[in-house]
Design a protein around this motif. Structure first.
Motif, mmCIF file in Angstrom:
data_model
loop_
_atom_site.group_PDB
_atom_site.id
_atom_site.type_symbol
_atom_site.label_atom_id
_atom_site.label_comp_id
_atom_site.label_asym_id
_atom_site.label_seq_id
_atom_site.Cartn_x
_atom_site.Cartn_y
_atom_site.Cartn_z
ATOM 1 N N LEU B 133 0.607 -1.452 0.062
ATOM 2 C CA LEU B 133 -0.342 -0.107 -0.262
ATOM 3 C C LEU B 133 1.501 1.273 0.422
ATOM 4 N N ARG B 139 -0.067 0.702 8.604
ATOM 5 C CA ARG B 139 0.165 0.396 8.950
ATOM 6 C C ARG B 139 1.122 -0.639 7.671
ATOM 7 N N ILE B 140 1.786 -1.928 8.335
ATOM 8 C CA ILE B 140 2.513 -2.468 7.465
ATOM 9 C C ILE B 140 1.687 -3.152 6.285
ATOM 10 N N PRO B 141 2.384 -2.781 4.712
ATOM 11 C CA PRO B 141 0.688 -2.694 4.047
ATOM 12 C C PRO B 141 0.658 -4.155 2.886
ATOM 13 N N PHE B 142 -0.578 -4.825 3.013
ATOM 14 C CA PHE B 142 -0.724 -5.642 1.583
ATOM 15 C C PHE B 142 -1.454 -5.007 0.201
#
Lengths: 101, 150
Positions: B133, B139-142
């Motif tokens: 992202l 936050r840590i993205p996906f």
């Protein structure tokens, strides 16, 4: 030759996309992921864009979201199992199945 | 295949380990008939072995009970996404409960139960691409995009 009207194709496509988004939403919810974004994407509206902020294991999430999830219980016919598709379709297998039935 | 039969195979690591069965074309129960699905230990002596237990809806149980009673001694194939997970013998009348046994870890059994509870996808989806992202995201993205095969 029979063909579907464009309106029928669109209707089937829309229903499939809506149902897919709903199913994916339920799966994300059950995974316990918060604040996901699931939206139709692309020019032909046959793409779904999923954003999962904070997902700890993207590979696992992908497996869950991609799974077909189609369960069926079906009666097995006597005579098997067979070690190959060809063996299952062979006349010998068909003969023994008939005798056992 | 003509008539009311279909061919289905069990998953195998290599083709040589596959087994093929001939099964009824019409399923007696589908995922829509499930009320619940939950992962559980297969064997208390082997904590690494897991299975998925499921319960059928009242309506499906009314169908499944007489069906299993009439087919005692036959095998019932548990078919998941067109592949046979297992084909246990019907040893007696079954009302509304079943199990899916396979080579499941706790994680894979949990995920299968989750997928069954959430319901099946109406069409297979093709994974298209994934990307992190936007960096503005806290936050840590996906992110992943899926494409339907139309």
């Amino acid at each position: 030759m029979l063909t579907l009207r464009q309106s029928a194709i669109s209707s089937i496509s829309d229903a499939t996309m809506t149902q897919s988004v709903e199913t994916i939403g339920r799966r994300i919810n059950l995974l316990g992921l918060t604040e996901p974004t699931i939206q139709l994407h692309g020019r032909k509206d046959n793409e779904i864009l999923i954003q999962l902020p904070g997902v700890g294991d993207p590979a696992r999430a992908r497996i869950v979201l991609q799974a077909g999830g189609q369960l069926e219980l079906r009666l097995v016919h006597p005579g098997g199992p067979y070690t190959s598709q060809a063996e299952a379709l062979s006349p010998t297998a068909a003969f023994f199945r008939r005798v056992r039935n | 295949m003509p008539g009311k039969n279909e061919l289905r195979s069990t998953p195998g690591a290599v083709p040589a380990t596959e087994l093929w069965y001939i099964v009824d074309r019409a399923p007696i129960v589908t995922g829509k008939d499930l009320r619940t699905a939950q992962e559980t230990h297969s064997n208390p002596n082997n904590p690494g072995q897991w299975q998925v237990n499921f319960t059928l809806s009242q309506e499906a149980a009314k169908r499944f009970g007489p069906f299993t009673e009439q087919n005692i001694g036959h095998q019932l194939a548990i078919v998941l996404d067109h592949r046979i997970e297992s084909a246990p013998n019907i040893n007696g009348k079954i009302e509304d409960q079943g199990m899916i046994e396979g080579n499941f870890s706790q994680e894979s059994a949990h995920d299968l139960a989750l997928v069954l509870r959430a319901g099946a996808l109406p069409a297979s989806i093709k994974y298209w691409s994934s990307a992190p992202l936007d960096h503005r995201s806290v936050r840590i993205p996906f992110a992943t995009a899926c494409k339907l095969p139309f």
